[in-house]
Design a protein around this motif. Structure first.
Motif, PDB file in Angstrom:
ATOM      1  N   MET A   1       0.582  -1.309  -0.148  1.00  0.00           N
ATOM      2  CA  MET A   1       0.063  -0.083   0.086  1.00  0.00           C
ATOM      3  C   MET A   1       0.812   1.229   0.087  1.00  0.00           C
ATOM      4  SD  MET A   1      -3.263  -0.449  -0.374  1.00  0.00           S
ATOM      5  CE  MET A   1      -3.863   1.065   0.198  1.00  0.00           C
ATOM      6  N   ARG A   2       1.996   1.132   0.547  1.00  0.00           N
ATOM      7  CA  ARG A   2       2.967   2.352   0.570  1.00  0.00           C
ATOM      8  C   ARG A   2       3.360   2.876  -0.851  1.00  0.00           C
ATOM      9  NH1 ARG A   2       6.267  -1.710   2.092  1.00  0.00           N
ATOM     10  NH2 ARG A   2       8.417  -2.043   0.927  1.00  0.00           N
ATOM     11  N   ILE A   3       3.436   1.939  -1.716  1.00  0.00           N
ATOM     12  CA  ILE A   3       3.554   2.276  -3.123  1.00  0.00           C
ATOM     13  C   ILE A   3       2.170   2.888  -3.780  1.00  0.00           C
ATOM     14  CG2 ILE A   3       4.181   1.431  -5.443  1.00  0.00           C
ATOM     15  CD1 ILE A   3       6.431   0.940  -3.462  1.00  0.00           C
ATOM     16  N   TRP A   4       1.101   2.368  -3.483  1.00  0.00           N
ATOM     17  CA  TRP A   4      -0.041   3.166  -3.960  1.00  0.00           C
ATOM     18  C   TRP A   4      -0.379   4.359  -3.178  1.00  0.00           C
ATOM     19  CZ3 TRP A   4      -1.672   0.981  -8.535  1.00  0.00           C
ATOM     20  CH2 TRP A   4      -1.397  -0.146  -8.739  1.00  0.00           C
ATOM     21  N   MET A   5       0.201   4.612  -2.275  1.00  0.00           N
ATOM     22  CA  MET A   5      -0.321   6.027  -1.614  1.00  0.00           C
ATOM     23  C   MET A   5       0.579   6.860  -1.865  1.00  0.00           C
ATOM     24  SD  MET A   5      -2.871   5.150   0.079  1.00  0.00           S
ATOM     25  CE  MET A   5      -3.045   6.601   0.977  1.00  0.00           C
ATOM     26  N   ASN A   6       1.720   6.446  -2.742  1.00  0.00           N
ATOM     27  CA  ASN A   6       2.561   7.497  -3.239  1.00  0.00           C
ATOM     28  C   ASN A   6       1.926   8.008  -4.546  1.00  0.00           C
ATOM     29  OD1 ASN A   6       4.961   8.552  -4.953  1.00  0.00           O
ATOM     30  ND2 ASN A   6       6.258   7.992  -3.356  1.00  0.00           N
ATOM     31  N   ARG A   7       1.615   9.403  -4.864  1.00  0.00           N
ATOM     32  CA  ARG A   7       0.941   9.758  -5.714  1.00  0.00           C
ATOM     33  C   ARG A   7       1.664   9.606  -7.204  1.00  0.00           C
ATOM     34  NH1 ARG A   7      -0.696  15.809  -4.338  1.00  0.00           N
ATOM     35  NH2 ARG A   7      -1.505  15.726  -6.512  1.00  0.00           N
ATOM     36  N   THR A   8       2.804   9.980  -7.087  1.00  0.00           N
ATOM     37  CA  THR A   8       3.855   9.616  -8.372  1.00  0.00           C
ATOM     38  C   THR A   8       3.698   8.368  -8.653  1.00  0.00           C
ATOM     39  OG1 THR A   8       5.159  11.629  -7.413  1.00  0.00           O
ATOM     40  CG2 THR A   8       5.974  10.072  -9.301  1.00  0.00           C
ATOM     41  N   CYS A   9       4.105   7.224  -7.834  1.00  0.00           N
ATOM     42  CA  CYS A   9       3.914   5.984  -8.082  1.00  0.00           C
ATOM     43  C   CYS A   9       2.703   5.755  -8.658  1.00  0.00           C
ATOM     44  CB  CYS A   9       4.357   5.018  -6.796  1.00  0.00           C
ATOM     45  SG  CYS A   9       6.096   5.094  -6.600  1.00  0.00           S
ATOM     46  N   PHE A  10       1.528   6.023  -7.895  1.00  0.00           N
ATOM     47  CA  PHE A  10       0.057   5.621  -8.367  1.00  0.00           C
ATOM     48  C   PHE A  10      -0.123   6.251 -10.061  1.00  0.00           C
ATOM     49  CE2 PHE A  10      -4.321   6.686  -8.992  1.00  0.00           C
ATOM     50  CZ  PHE A  10      -4.662   5.306  -8.777  1.00  0.00           C
ATOM     51  N   GLY A  11       0.290   7.436 -10.122  1.00  0.00           N
ATOM     52  CA  GLY A  11       0.176   7.876 -11.555  1.00  0.00           C
ATOM     53  C   GLY A  11       1.021   7.019 -12.581  1.00  0.00           C
ATOM     54  N   GLY A  12       2.309   6.946 -12.264  1.00  0.00           N
ATOM     55  CA  GLY A  12       3.045   6.287 -13.421  1.00  0.00           C
ATOM     56  C   GLY A  12       2.503   4.807 -13.494  1.00  0.00           C
ATOM     57  N   LEU A  13       2.383   4.340 -12.511  1.00  0.00           N
ATOM     58  CA  LEU A  13       1.980   2.821 -12.697  1.00  0.00           C
ATOM     59  C   LEU A  13       0.743   2.530 -13.455  1.00  0.00           C
ATOM     60  CD1 LEU A  13       2.609   1.472  -8.746  1.00  0.00           C
ATOM     61  CD2 LEU A  13       3.790   0.907 -11.121  1.00  0.00           C
ATOM     62  N   VAL A  14      -0.379   3.438 -13.216  1.00  0.00           N
ATOM     63  CA  VAL A  14      -1.479   3.259 -13.966  1.00  0.00           C
ATOM     64  C   VAL A  14      -1.328   3.695 -15.377  1.00  0.00           C
ATOM     65  CG1 VAL A  14      -3.584   4.598 -14.346  1.00  0.00           C
ATOM     66  CG2 VAL A  14      -2.883   3.815 -11.874  1.00  0.00           C
ATOM     67  N   VAL A  15      -0.488   4.758 -15.826  1.00  0.00           N
ATOM     68  CA  VAL A  15       0.014   4.952 -17.027  1.00  0.00           C
ATOM     69  C   VAL A  15       0.452   3.815 -17.854  1.00  0.00           C
ATOM     70  CG1 VAL A  15       1.405   6.301 -18.539  1.00  0.00           C
ATOM     71  CG2 VAL A  15       0.132   7.691 -16.842  1.00  0.00           C
ATOM     72  N   ASN A  16       1.482   3.078 -17.180  1.00  0.00           N
ATOM     73  CA  ASN A  16       2.101   2.040 -17.737  1.00  0.00           C
ATOM     74  C   ASN A  16       1.113   1.008 -17.959  1.00  0.00           C
ATOM     75  OD1 ASN A  16       4.383   3.330 -17.857  1.00  0.00           O
ATOM     76  ND2 ASN A  16       5.347   2.354 -16.193  1.00  0.00           N
ATOM     77  N   PHE A  17       0.201   0.609 -17.074  1.00  0.00           N
ATOM     78  CA  PHE A  17      -0.824  -0.304 -17.103  1.00  0.00           C
ATOM     79  C   PHE A  17      -1.719  -0.219 -18.508  1.00  0.00           C
ATOM     80  CE2 PHE A  17      -5.302  -1.451 -16.525  1.00  0.00           C
ATOM     81  CZ  PHE A  17      -5.270  -2.875 -16.462  1.00  0.00           C
ATOM     82  N   PHE A  18      -2.341   1.159 -18.597  1.00  0.00           N
ATOM     83  CA  PHE A  18      -3.073   1.460 -19.788  1.00  0.00           C
ATOM     84  C   PHE A  18      -2.346   1.475 -20.922  1.00  0.00           C
ATOM     85  CE2 PHE A  18      -6.177   2.588 -16.427  1.00  0.00           C
ATOM     86  CZ  PHE A  18      -7.404   2.125 -16.655  1.00  0.00           C
ATOM     87  N   MET A  19      -1.169   1.829 -21.253  1.00  0.00           N
ATOM     88  CA  MET A  19      -0.210   1.801 -22.173  1.00  0.00           C
ATOM     89  C   MET A  19      -0.141   0.451 -23.009  1.00  0.00           C
ATOM     90  SD  MET A  19       2.240   4.841 -21.929  1.00  0.00           S
ATOM     91  CE  MET A  19       3.054   4.387 -23.445  1.00  0.00           C
ATOM     92  N   THR A  20       0.331  -0.490 -21.770  1.00  0.00           N
ATOM     93  CA  THR A  20       0.334  -1.860 -22.267  1.00  0.00           C
ATOM     94  C   THR A  20      -0.941  -2.793 -22.780  1.00  0.00           C
ATOM     95  OG1 THR A  20       0.246  -2.492 -19.875  1.00  0.00           O
ATOM     96  CG2 THR A  20       2.451  -2.178 -20.746  1.00  0.00           C
ATOM     97  N   ALA A  21      -1.841  -2.482 -22.122  1.00  0.00           N
ATOM     98  CA  ALA A  21      -3.500  -2.912 -22.528  1.00  0.00           C
ATOM     99  C   ALA A  21      -3.663  -2.222 -23.594  1.00  0.00           C
ATOM    100  CB  ALA A  21      -4.388  -2.522 -21.437  1.00  0.00           C
ATOM    101  N   MET A  22      -3.537  -1.251 -24.095  1.00  0.00           N
ATOM    102  CA  MET A  22      -3.885  -0.447 -25.495  1.00  0.00           C
ATOM    103  C   MET A  22      -2.869  -1.429 -26.439  1.00  0.00           C
ATOM    104  SD  MET A  22      -2.500   1.580 -27.816  1.00  0.00           S
ATOM    105  CE  MET A  22      -1.494   2.639 -26.937  1.00  0.00           C
ATOM    106  N   ALA A  23      -1.671  -1.352 -26.213  1.00  0.00           N
ATOM    107  CA  ALA A  23      -0.746  -1.956 -27.322  1.00  0.00           C
ATOM    108  C   ALA A  23      -1.046  -3.392 -27.530  1.00  0.00           C
ATOM    109  CB  ALA A  23       0.670  -1.949 -26.822  1.00  0.00           C
ATOM    110  N   ALA A  24      -1.272  -4.156 -26.432  1.00  0.00           N
ATOM    111  CA  ALA A  24      -1.727  -5.491 -26.689  1.00  0.00           C
ATOM    112  C   ALA A  24      -3.141  -5.696 -27.157  1.00  0.00           C
ATOM    113  CB  ALA A  24      -1.857  -6.180 -25.263  1.00  0.00           C
ATOM    114  N   MET A  25      -4.152  -4.917 -27.095  1.00  0.00           N
ATOM    115  CA  MET A  25      -5.403  -5.104 -27.677  1.00  0.00           C
ATOM    116  C   MET A  25      -5.167  -4.452 -29.168  1.00  0.00           C
ATOM    117  SD  MET A  25      -8.744  -5.286 -27.168  1.00  0.00           S
ATOM    118  CE  MET A  25      -9.902  -4.994 -28.215  1.00  0.00           C
ATOM    119  N   ASN A  26      -4.427  -3.484 -29.471  1.00  0.00           N
ATOM    120  CA  ASN A  26      -4.455  -2.914 -30.961  1.00  0.00           C
ATOM    121  C   ASN A  26      -3.631  -3.546 -31.797  1.00  0.00           C
ATOM    122  OD1 ASN A  26      -5.589  -1.049 -32.225  1.00  0.00           O
ATOM    123  ND2 ASN A  26      -4.493   0.648 -31.812  1.00  0.00           N
TER     124      ASN A  26
END
Length: 530
Positions: A311-336
């Protein structure tokens, strides 16, 4: 406002404090982290050279394998099921990333990477000798065990030994060799797969030999450097299996593997069962997967004190934002891109070799702009603007891809739209990767890299499974709507390269229209991710 250079210096002073703790001066447990301060200049250069040689070899054989995978799946009459392979790979990766990070912290980076490379070679051997799609998929499991360790531990090594200000450059350099190998492997694709006398098994002979060369290139300097560090007295005391299972969070890993497998695979496999989604086995798999994911969240929050994703990773705003960005980018690439190569071959009457040149604008631009962005981040001591600019441009580029992927669009439009998305994606990805590793204390770098890899794996598996769902569930309906003459649905979806030449021009055009409808739906879903 503080000077950016002062911020970087303060950050590195903080890192030095963390290093002191890791070395055991303020803690009772020494570590096998190969910190830059423990290495001489020559040892560091030796290690980096080994990593870059290995990355070049790895990118060559991986590009060659991916280029040929569509033809190999068609050989087994399983083109529509090809998305199972990356789903398996990414599911394994999500479960094993924390395993490798924990093992390497306890037994050493060299020992863990050696273990990974052995499985990497075993996976190639099984796939190269496969006589059916099931055996080929089993080989993907062994390959995935090795690939996860190799990629995860290489990134951990870079984070261990590289200053924050240079970390993005070395991350990008490790990937940059793919820019060359996208083109060096293309001429080999057709001769190894579809030309007269071709034997696709030679793909795995070549890849296996090269992967052995790459393993030697990275493991020799790594073992040498690690032994030198151990001679200075930095060793880790041995631990019990029970201690390791506790640290690894084996229950969490089991739940994440079961949850991802049971929820994602039914999206691809449902069409192969009688009754489709009404089949009791498919429903049971999917519901069981959802329950496993719910149990995973409950276990991670309430019970374990060594969570896979703290949770300490998720509570870090910078980590949360960067991790979410990378998640959606990989999902988009795999889908497309999951079925895009096959779509281009069918819709534009191209060979696989020529198709790969047409579609690789995304990949090349992604890697080149990763490197350029890393240099700019070092020059200006910032990363957030590159994330925001990358996200905005990527969204516009994915929108352009919807009309660009129509069968009637020009090749130039295809290349331009993909290049825009790749450039923006590379910019946002490298910036967010550096942001998440720079936002945590040194002792958490391995953890945050692990979380980033897990989310990337889940995003890729999720996107690939969605693509498989569209292909196996939506495409049959479009075929039935467009094609007016009798046709074989199984061959049209699973062995089109052999089936299409037997069609008349009108029926083939109708099949291409059905393929185009499915590709457009995937692009629209990818747009929502972007």
């Amino acid at each position: 406002m503080a000077d950016p250079k002062e911020i970087v210096e303060a950050k590195e002073i903080e890192e030095v404090k963390e290093i002191v703790e890791v070395k055991g001066i303020e803690t009772s447990q020494p570590s096998k982290i190969l910190d830059r301060s423990l290495l001489s200049r020559r040892q560091y250069q030796y290690l980096v050279a080994g990593m870059l040689i290995q990355s070049f070899v790895y990118s060559f054989e991986l590009n060659l394998m991916l280029n040929c995978q569509g033809v190999i799946a068609a050989t087994f009459e399983a083109s529509s099921l090809i998305s199972i392979l990356p789903t398996i790979l990414q599911t394994i990766s999500a479960a094993l990333v924390p395993f490798y990070t924990k093992v390497s912290d306890v037994v050493g980076r060299a020992q863990a990477l050696t273990f990974a490379m052995v499985f990497y070679l075993i996976g190639y051997t099984i796939q190269g000798t496969a006589n059916g799609f099931l055996q080929f998929a089993l080989g993907q499991i062994a390959f995935g065990i090795g690939l996860t360790g190799m990629t995860t531990l290489t990134h951990v090594l870079i984070a261990d030994t590289t200053r924050l200000v240079n970390r993005g450059i070395l991350f990008a350099l490790w990937d940059l060799s793919s820019v060359i190998n996208v083109f060096t492997t293309q001429p080999l694709t057709d001769p190894l797969t579809i030309n007269p006398g071709a034997n696709w098994r030679n793909v795995y002979v070549i890849s296996g030999v090269l992967s052995l060369v790459g393993a030697i290139a990275i493991l020799v300097p790594l073992w040498y450097v690690q032994k030198k560090v151990e001679m200075k007295g930095y060793k880790t005391e041995r631990r019990s299996i029970g201690w390791f299972l506790h640290e690894y969070d084996a229950v969490g890993a089991l739940l994440i593997t079961a949850g991802m497998s049971l929820t994602l695979l039914p999206m691809i496999l449902a069409r192969t069962y009688e009754g489709n989604w009404k089949n009791g086995k498919i429903l049971a798999m999917f519901i069981s997967g959802v329950i496993c994911l719910a149990l995973l969240a409950f276990w991670e929050i309430k019970y374990t004190d060594r969570p896979i994703m703290p949770m300490r990773i998720w509570m870090n705003r910078t980590c949360f934002g960067g991790l979410v960005v990378n998640f959606f980018m990989t999902a988009m690439a795999a889908m497309n891109w999951q079925y895009y190569t096959l779509y281009l071959v069918v819709s534009r009457d191209l060979t696989f070799g020529k198709t790969l040149l047409l579609e690789r604008g995304y990949h090349v631009a992604f890697l080149v702009f990763q490197f350029l962005t890393a240099i700019l981040m070092k020059r200006y001591n910032t990363c957030r603007p590159f994330i925001w600019v990358g996200i905005v441009i990527q969204t516009a580029g994915v929108g352009m891809m919807i009309p660009a992927r129509l069968p009637t669009s020009s090749d130039a439009f295809v290349v331009i739209s993909q290049t825009i998305v790749g450039a923006a994606g590379g910019m946002a990805y490298i910036a967010s990767s550096v942001a998440v590793t720079g936002a945590v204390a040194r002792r958490d770098i391995t953890t945050v890299i692990g979380v980033n890899q897990i989310l990337g794996s889940f995003g890729a598996a999720f996107g690939g499974a969605l693509a498989g769902g569209v292909w196996t569930q939506y495409l049959p309906g479009r075929l039935a709507k467009h094609i007016t003459s009798p046709y074989d649905e199984f061959l049209a979806m699973n062995s089109p390269l052999e089936y299409i030449p037997s069609m008349d021009a009108t029926t083939k055009g109708q099949l291409v229209d059905a393929y185009a409808d499915s590709q457009m739906l995937m692009s629209i879903i990818s747009m929502s991710f972007a």
